[in-house]
Design a protein around this motif. Structure first.
Motif, PDB file in Angstrom:
ATOM      1  N   LYS A  26       0.693  -1.048  -0.077  1.00 12.63           N
ATOM      2  CA  LYS A  26      -0.163  -0.042   0.025  1.00 12.63           C
ATOM      3  C   LYS A  26       0.758   1.275   0.008  1.00 12.63           C
ATOM      4  O   LYS A  26       0.587   2.210  -0.814  1.00 12.63           O
ATOM      5  CB  LYS A  26      -0.810  -0.057   1.383  1.00 12.63           C
ATOM      6  CG  LYS A  26      -1.939  -0.991   1.287  1.00 12.63           C
ATOM      7  CD  LYS A  26      -2.784  -0.609   2.582  1.00 12.63           C
ATOM      8  CE  LYS A  26      -3.823  -1.555   2.770  1.00 12.63           C
ATOM      9  NZ  LYS A  26      -4.725  -1.524   4.064  1.00 12.63           N
ATOM     10  N   GLU A  58      -7.768  -4.017  14.120  1.00 11.03           N
ATOM     11  CA  GLU A  58      -8.786  -3.622  13.290  1.00 11.03           C
ATOM     12  C   GLU A  58     -10.032  -4.199  13.529  1.00 11.03           C
ATOM     13  O   GLU A  58     -10.448  -5.069  12.845  1.00 11.03           O
ATOM     14  CB  GLU A  58      -8.294  -3.955  11.843  1.00 11.03           C
ATOM     15  CG  GLU A  58      -7.095  -3.154  11.496  1.00 11.03           C
ATOM     16  CD  GLU A  58      -6.430  -3.408   9.736  1.00 11.03           C
ATOM     17  OE1 GLU A  58      -7.244  -3.739   9.006  1.00 11.03           O
ATOM     18  OE2 GLU A  58      -5.322  -3.650   9.662  1.00 11.03           O
ATOM     19  N   LYS A  70      -5.888   3.658  12.580  1.00  8.58           N
ATOM     20  CA  LYS A  70      -4.622   3.696  12.052  1.00  8.58           C
ATOM     21  C   LYS A  70      -3.847   5.270  12.164  1.00  8.58           C
ATOM     22  O   LYS A  70      -2.858   5.122  12.547  1.00  8.58           O
ATOM     23  CB  LYS A  70      -4.496   3.169  10.759  1.00  8.58           C
ATOM     24  CG  LYS A  70      -4.915   1.689  10.700  1.00  8.58           C
ATOM     25  CD  LYS A  70      -4.868   1.271   9.193  1.00  8.58           C
ATOM     26  CE  LYS A  70      -5.462  -0.066   8.869  1.00  8.58           C
ATOM     27  NZ  LYS A  70      -5.667  -0.439   7.671  1.00  8.58           N
ATOM     28  N   ASP A  88      -7.517   1.933   4.708  1.00  4.64           N
ATOM     29  CA  ASP A  88      -8.337   0.592   4.943  1.00  4.64           C
ATOM     30  C   ASP A  88      -9.131   0.398   3.908  1.00  4.64           C
ATOM     31  O   ASP A  88      -9.852   0.820   3.217  1.00  4.64           O
ATOM     32  CB  ASP A  88      -9.099   0.713   6.299  1.00  4.64           C
ATOM     33  CG  ASP A  88      -9.418  -0.523   6.805  1.00  4.64           C
ATOM     34  OD1 ASP A  88      -8.279  -0.919   7.201  1.00  4.64           O
ATOM     35  OD2 ASP A  88     -10.387  -1.088   6.622  1.00  4.64           O
ATOM     36  N   SER A  89      -8.858  -0.986   3.432  1.00  5.52           N
ATOM     37  CA  SER A  89      -9.399  -1.421   2.209  1.00  5.52           C
ATOM     38  C   SER A  89      -9.641  -2.837   2.270  1.00  5.52           C
ATOM     39  O   SER A  89      -9.196  -3.644   3.177  1.00  5.52           O
ATOM     40  CB  SER A  89      -8.404  -1.198   1.082  1.00  5.52           C
ATOM     41  OG  SER A  89      -7.365  -1.231   1.389  1.00  5.52           O
ATOM     42  N   PHE A 171      -0.485  -7.466  -4.877  1.00  2.81           N
ATOM     43  CA  PHE A 171      -0.301  -8.453  -3.546  1.00  2.81           C
ATOM     44  C   PHE A 171      -1.917  -8.538  -3.271  1.00  2.81           C
ATOM     45  O   PHE A 171      -2.763  -8.231  -3.853  1.00  2.81           O
ATOM     46  CB  PHE A 171       0.100  -7.226  -2.438  1.00  2.81           C
ATOM     47  CG  PHE A 171      -0.757  -6.198  -2.246  1.00  2.81           C
ATOM     48  CD1 PHE A 171      -0.854  -4.942  -3.031  1.00  2.81           C
ATOM     49  CD2 PHE A 171      -1.609  -6.106  -0.945  1.00  2.81           C
ATOM     50  CE1 PHE A 171      -1.906  -3.794  -2.506  1.00  2.81           C
ATOM     51  CE2 PHE A 171      -2.639  -5.012  -0.682  1.00  2.81           C
ATOM     52  CZ  PHE A 171      -2.665  -3.606  -1.432  1.00  2.81           C
ATOM     53  N   ASP A 174      -5.059  -9.487  -5.375  1.00  2.00           N
ATOM     54  CA  ASP A 174      -4.997  -8.972  -6.888  1.00  2.00           C
ATOM     55  C   ASP A 174      -5.175 -10.222  -7.992  1.00  2.00           C
ATOM     56  O   ASP A 174      -5.708 -10.085  -8.893  1.00  2.00           O
ATOM     57  CB  ASP A 174      -3.640  -8.241  -7.019  1.00  2.00           C
ATOM     58  CG  ASP A 174      -3.750  -6.863  -6.551  1.00  2.00           C
ATOM     59  OD1 ASP A 174      -4.876  -6.326  -6.188  1.00  2.00           O
ATOM     60  OD2 ASP A 174      -2.789  -6.142  -6.608  1.00  2.00           O
ATOM     61  N   LYS A 194      -2.803  -0.415 -12.782  1.00  5.11           N
ATOM     62  CA  LYS A 194      -3.595  -0.677 -11.517  1.00  5.11           C
ATOM     63  C   LYS A 194      -4.025   0.592 -10.866  1.00  5.11           C
ATOM     64  O   LYS A 194      -5.214   0.741 -10.788  1.00  5.11           O
ATOM     65  CB  LYS A 194      -2.852  -1.479 -10.439  1.00  5.11           C
ATOM     66  CG  LYS A 194      -3.930  -1.978  -9.303  1.00  5.11           C
ATOM     67  CD  LYS A 194      -3.324  -2.878  -8.387  1.00  5.11           C
ATOM     68  CE  LYS A 194      -4.091  -2.789  -7.019  1.00  5.11           C
ATOM     69  NZ  LYS A 194      -3.461  -3.333  -5.873  1.00  5.11           N
ATOM     70  N   HIS A 199      -9.381   0.811  -6.670  1.00  4.56           N
ATOM     71  CA  HIS A 199     -10.094   1.615  -5.686  1.00  4.56           C
ATOM     72  C   HIS A 199      -9.125   2.550  -4.805  1.00  4.56           C
ATOM     73  O   HIS A 199      -9.747   3.670  -4.562  1.00  4.56           O
ATOM     74  CB  HIS A 199     -10.594   0.563  -4.486  1.00  4.56           C
ATOM     75  CG  HIS A 199      -9.413  -0.498  -4.247  1.00  4.56           C
ATOM     76  ND1 HIS A 199      -8.514  -1.183  -5.009  1.00  4.56           N
ATOM     77  CD2 HIS A 199      -8.828  -0.619  -2.996  1.00  4.56           C
ATOM     78  CE1 HIS A 199      -7.639  -1.999  -4.612  1.00  4.56           C
ATOM     79  NE2 HIS A 199      -8.126  -1.779  -3.130  1.00  4.56           N
ATOM     80  N   ARG A 200      -8.047   2.121  -4.661  1.00  7.10           N
ATOM     81  CA  ARG A 200      -7.057   3.061  -4.030  1.00  7.10           C
ATOM     82  C   ARG A 200      -6.612   4.325  -4.868  1.00  7.10           C
ATOM     83  O   ARG A 200      -6.632   5.469  -4.401  1.00  7.10           O
ATOM     84  CB  ARG A 200      -5.745   2.449  -3.915  1.00  7.10           C
ATOM     85  CG  ARG A 200      -4.682   3.077  -2.777  1.00  7.10           C
ATOM     86  CD  ARG A 200      -3.734   2.175  -2.190  1.00  7.10           C
ATOM     87  NE  ARG A 200      -4.325   1.106  -1.182  1.00  7.10           N
ATOM     88  CZ  ARG A 200      -4.724   0.065  -1.689  1.00  7.10           C
ATOM     89  NH1 ARG A 200      -4.170  -0.553  -2.824  1.00  7.10           N
ATOM     90  NH2 ARG A 200      -5.267  -0.828  -0.707  1.00  7.10           N
TER      91      ARG A 200
HETATM   92  P1  IMP Z   1      -6.355  -3.440   5.761  1.00  2.00           P
HETATM   93  O1  IMP Z   1      -6.631  -2.420   4.960  1.00  2.00           O
HETATM   94  O2  IMP Z   1      -5.045  -3.378   6.655  1.00  2.00           O
HETATM   95  O3  IMP Z   1      -7.434  -3.952   6.634  1.00  2.00           O
HETATM   96  O4  IMP Z   1      -5.897  -4.866   4.645  1.00  2.00           O
HETATM   97  C1  IMP Z   1      -6.671  -4.840   3.771  1.00  2.00           C
HETATM   98  C2  IMP Z   1      -6.633  -6.255   3.107  1.00  2.00           C
HETATM   99  O5  IMP Z   1      -7.342  -6.231   2.044  1.00  2.00           O
HETATM  100  C3  IMP Z   1      -5.062  -6.587   2.522  1.00  2.00           C
HETATM  101  O6  IMP Z   1      -4.541  -7.334   3.663  1.00  2.00           O
HETATM  102  C4  IMP Z   1      -5.260  -7.169   1.438  1.00  2.00           C
HETATM  103  O7  IMP Z   1      -5.722  -8.439   1.682  1.00  2.00           O
HETATM  104  C5  IMP Z   1      -6.761  -6.592   0.827  1.00  2.00           C
HETATM  105  N1  IMP Z   1      -6.367  -5.556  -0.109  1.00  2.00           N
HETATM  106  C6  IMP Z   1      -6.588  -4.371   0.031  1.00  2.00           C
HETATM  107  N2  IMP Z   1      -6.481  -3.616  -1.124  1.00  2.00           N
HETATM  108  C7  IMP Z   1      -5.964  -4.471  -1.748  1.00  2.00           C
HETATM  109  C8  IMP Z   1      -5.374  -4.277  -3.162  1.00  2.00           C
HETATM  110  O8  IMP Z   1      -5.204  -3.356  -3.624  1.00  2.00           O
HETATM  111  N3  IMP Z   1      -4.976  -5.645  -3.835  1.00  2.00           N
HETATM  112  C9  IMP Z   1      -5.195  -6.775  -3.290  1.00  2.00           C
HETATM  113  N4  IMP Z   1      -5.645  -6.964  -2.015  1.00  2.00           N
HETATM  114  C10 IMP Z   1      -6.109  -5.716  -1.207  1.00  2.00           C
END
Ligand code: IMP
Length: 215
Positions: A26, A58, A70, A88-89, A171, A174, A194, A199-200
């Motif tokens: 990220k 989380e 965070k 957060d995603s 990662f 994906d 990407k 989304h990001r």
């Molecule tokens: P958190 O935001 O730290 O709760 O982690 C989000 C989790 O969602 C990550 O560990 C990934 O497994 C997944 N994730 C979030 N964004 C992506 C992305 O851009 N690609 C793939 N997996 C994602």
């Protein structure tokens, strides 16, 4: 490092944003988004990874709540006046009622094992037919400034889940996610590609627009 500079009159000028993330993928995506953003160039803004990012549970049940935790956790360790950005995603699968969603990081257990998470999602969806594999990625970015002033930005990318993981880039989930309009997974796109649709990347665009009006 100087956290901020004053620009003569008015509010302190925003020049450094500390990333409240311990996830190197990220961090890399957000830094590249920032590097390529006209808003950052205009503001001479740098987005820096923080070695001081603490472990954060989380456990709020929402993307916004987790991102806020965070951001607050890092801000508490930095000098007063520091700006922080938290992400957060997760991936939300229609067939699973939106799961793993906010629990994406620990879908296969509390150890945050992304290979195990990917395997679990692949298995859970194994017998689900093509027409019922809709999913979307969701991202919340929270920017917190001096005094805890907070702005929230959201981005979403719709798509479907592939039958098996494909591709070696990126990662997390994906390799399983095919964005709408594409015939390949996120993990088959370069980071630049990407970022254009993710989304990001979409959340960042709204944030960049906000930043460009700030100073
Ligand atoms: P958190 O935001 O730290 O709760 O982690 C989000 C989790 O969602 C990550 O560990 C990934 O497994 C997944 N994730 C979030 N964004 C992506 C992305 O851009 N690609 C793939 N997996 C994602």
């Amino acid at each position: 490092m100087k956290e901020q500079e004053t620009c003569g009159v008015g509010a302190p000028r925003l020049q450094v944003i500390h990333l409240a993330s311990g996830n190197p993928h990220k961090v890399q995506e957000l830094q590249r988004l920032a590097d390529e953003s006209p808003a950052s160039r205009l503001l001479h803004l740098s987005i820096v990874a923080s070695e001081r990012m603490p472990e954060v549970a989380e456990d709020t049940g929402t993307f916004v709540g987790n991102a806020r935790k965070k951001a607050q956790a890092l801000q508490a360790l930095l000098p007063p006046g520091a700006w922080v950005l938290a992400d957060d995603s997760g991936v939300c699968v229609e067939e699973l009622g939106g799961a793993p969603g906010v629990e994406s990081a620990y879908f296969a257990g509390p150890q945050h094992d992304s290979a195990a998470n990917l395997r679990k999602l692949t298995e859970v969806m194994r017998d689900v037919p093509a027409g019922r594999r809709a999913a979307y990625f969701f991202c919340v970015l929270i920017l917190r400034g001096p005094g805890g002033a907070e702005q929230i930005f959201e981005g979403r990318c719709d798509g479907t889940l592939a039958p098996e993981p494909v591709g070696g880039a990126g990662f997390g989930y994906d390799p399983l996610f095919i964005p709408t309009g594409y015939e390949c997974t996120y993990a088959q796109l370069s980071e630049v590609e990407k970022n254009k649709i993710s989304h990001r990347g979409r959340a960042w665009l709204i944030l960049a627009d906000y930043l460009s009006k700030l100073n």
